[in-house]
Design a protein around this motif. Structure first.
Motif, short mmCIF file in Angstrom:
data_model
loop_
_atom_site.label_atom_id
_atom_site.label_comp_id
_atom_site.label_asym_id
_atom_site.label_seq_id
_atom_site.Cartn_x
_atom_site.Cartn_y
_atom_site.Cartn_z
N GLU A 1 37.24 43.74 38.88
CA GLU A 1 36.06 43.44 38.34
C GLU A 1 35.96 44.51 37.14
O GLU A 1 35.61 44.31 35.94
CB GLU A 1 34.87 43.43 39.20
N VAL A 2 36.32 45.85 37.47
CA VAL A 2 36.10 46.83 36.64
C VAL A 2 37.03 46.68 35.37
O VAL A 2 36.76 46.82 34.25
CB VAL A 2 36.17 48.27 37.14
N LEU A 3 38.39 46.18 35.87
CA LEU A 3 39.37 46.31 34.73
C LEU A 3 39.15 45.11 33.77
O LEU A 3 39.22 45.11 32.63
CB LEU A 3 40.70 45.95 35.56
N ALA A 4 38.76 43.89 34.45
CA ALA A 4 38.35 42.83 33.60
C ALA A 4 37.26 43.10 32.47
O ALA A 4 37.30 42.67 31.53
CB ALA A 4 37.77 41.67 34.18
N GLU A 5 36.25 43.94 32.91
CA GLU A 5 35.25 44.34 32.20
C GLU A 5 35.75 45.49 30.97
O GLU A 5 35.56 45.22 29.57
CB GLU A 5 34.06 44.93 32.65
#
Length: 357
Positions: free
Chosen positions: A165-169
């Protein structure tokens, strides 16, 4: 006289293929021979490293924007590197991607071994890495890494769970900032509005996430995190956990990079040098290690679309009278570079057009 290098059997390096485990050994007092890379890691400090205020590019007054455009052009021409401030990416996100990356390196080794690279085209890769030095010896690097292709297709390790989730954002936010910078760079180069988006196919731009873990090293002058190199792509973004280690080469001298908290370190990479027909330079940089603290860096390499043919911009070739670089499909360049382990060799050198060509 250089400190002695402790011998170490090659099989031990294979069994402990992640440097983190080796560095945490209570009996490690010397750099094992497989890591021996004598280097002078000293760097100068400079107050001249350019700072680019992104907010003034986006919403500044005409005078402010003109001034920042000049700073950006000078940074790309003279340094190949700048510190980006007021970029609009939340501080909480920068902290979260560092923390999630650190959690990856703290996973059990069997989880990380799932991503040991089998080929340069693997979308997720993890390991420590090595280079071939000038004496044709393989040297292991004092770092662990994880890399994944995150755009136009998104790939991410399964663990830790919060990384996805963090990497996608983080990918989305950095992609937006990189695209705006590239549009302004195109303006500085005198290219028509929309030229960069069209020829580089930026809707499908390639992004590579890389996190690097540099543990404390008992003999920092006898090992290297990453030797001097240039990056594939257009613009490379880098953030870190506050521990110094990135050095850039400017006019033949090595400089330590110092950056304000929550800023982004940006370097112009190989494909921007190609597109600008040599006006902007892809800067050599390296990662040195220390004997006190672990350094974590998170990199986002921003490039053209995988199937885009990158070559010198036509209007610039017209001005110069000739192209200085051969055209090449972007993803072919990337995979050639990722599979190249020869110290001191450069893909750029291979595609430069010599006068006699």
């Amino acid at each position: 006289m250089a400190p002695a290098i402790a011998p170490m059997k090659p099989s031990n390096v294979v069994e402990n293929s992640f440097v983190k485990a080796l560095a945490e050994s209570s009996t490690l007092n010397y750099v094992p021979s497989q890591f021996a890379f004598a280097n002078d890691s000293r760097g100068s400090h400079s107050d001249s490293i350019p700072i680019v205020d992104f907010a003034h590019l986006v919403s500044g007054t005409p005078d402010q924007r003109t001034k920042v455009l000049r700073n950006l052009d000078k940074a790309c021409r003279e340094w190949g590197f700048f510190v980006l401030v007021n970029h609009g990416i939340p501080d909480t996100l920068l902290k979260a991607i560092i923390e999630a990356s650190l959690e990856y390196f703290e996973l059990p080794e069997e989880d990380k071994r799932r991503y040991e690279a089998k080929s340069a085209s693997d979308p997720i890769k993890s390991g420590s890495g090595s280079v071939i030095n000038t004496a044709n010896h393989r040297v292991h690097l004092w770092r662990d890494f994880v890399k994944s292709y995150v755009h136009p297709q998104f790939h991410c390790p399964d663990k830790p769970h919060k990384l996805r989730e963090v990497l996608a954002e983080f990918s989305e936010k950095t992609r937006s900032v990189a695209r705006k910078l590239l549009q302004d760079i195109g303006e500085n180069l005198g290219l028509e509005k929309g030229y960069m988006d069209e020829v580089l196919k930026l809707d499908s731009c390639f992004q590579l996430y890389a996190a690097n873990y540099y543990p404390p090293c008992p003999q920092p002058d006898q090992a290297i995190g990453l030797p001097a190199h240039t990056d594939h792509g257009l613009l490379t973004f880098l953030i870190h956990n506050g521990v110094a280690g990135l050095q850039i080469q400017h006019n033949g001298e090595w400089f330590n990079t110092n950056s304000p908290q929550n800023s982004i370190l940006v370097n112009t990479a190989d494909h921007l040098e190609i597109l600008s027909n040599g006006r902007y330079k892809s800067v050599r940089h390296r990662a040195v290690v220390n004997n006190e603290a672990t350094r974590i860096s998170v990199v986002m390499a921003n490039g053209a679309a995988p199937d885009a043919i990158v070559e010198p911009a036509g209007p610039l070739v017209e001005q110069d009278g000739r192209a200085y670089y051969h055209p090449m499909k972007f993803i072919e360049y990337v995979e050639t570079m990722l599979s190249n382990r020869l110290q001191g060799k450069s893909n750029l050198d291979c595609i430069k057009i010599q006068q006699h060509d």
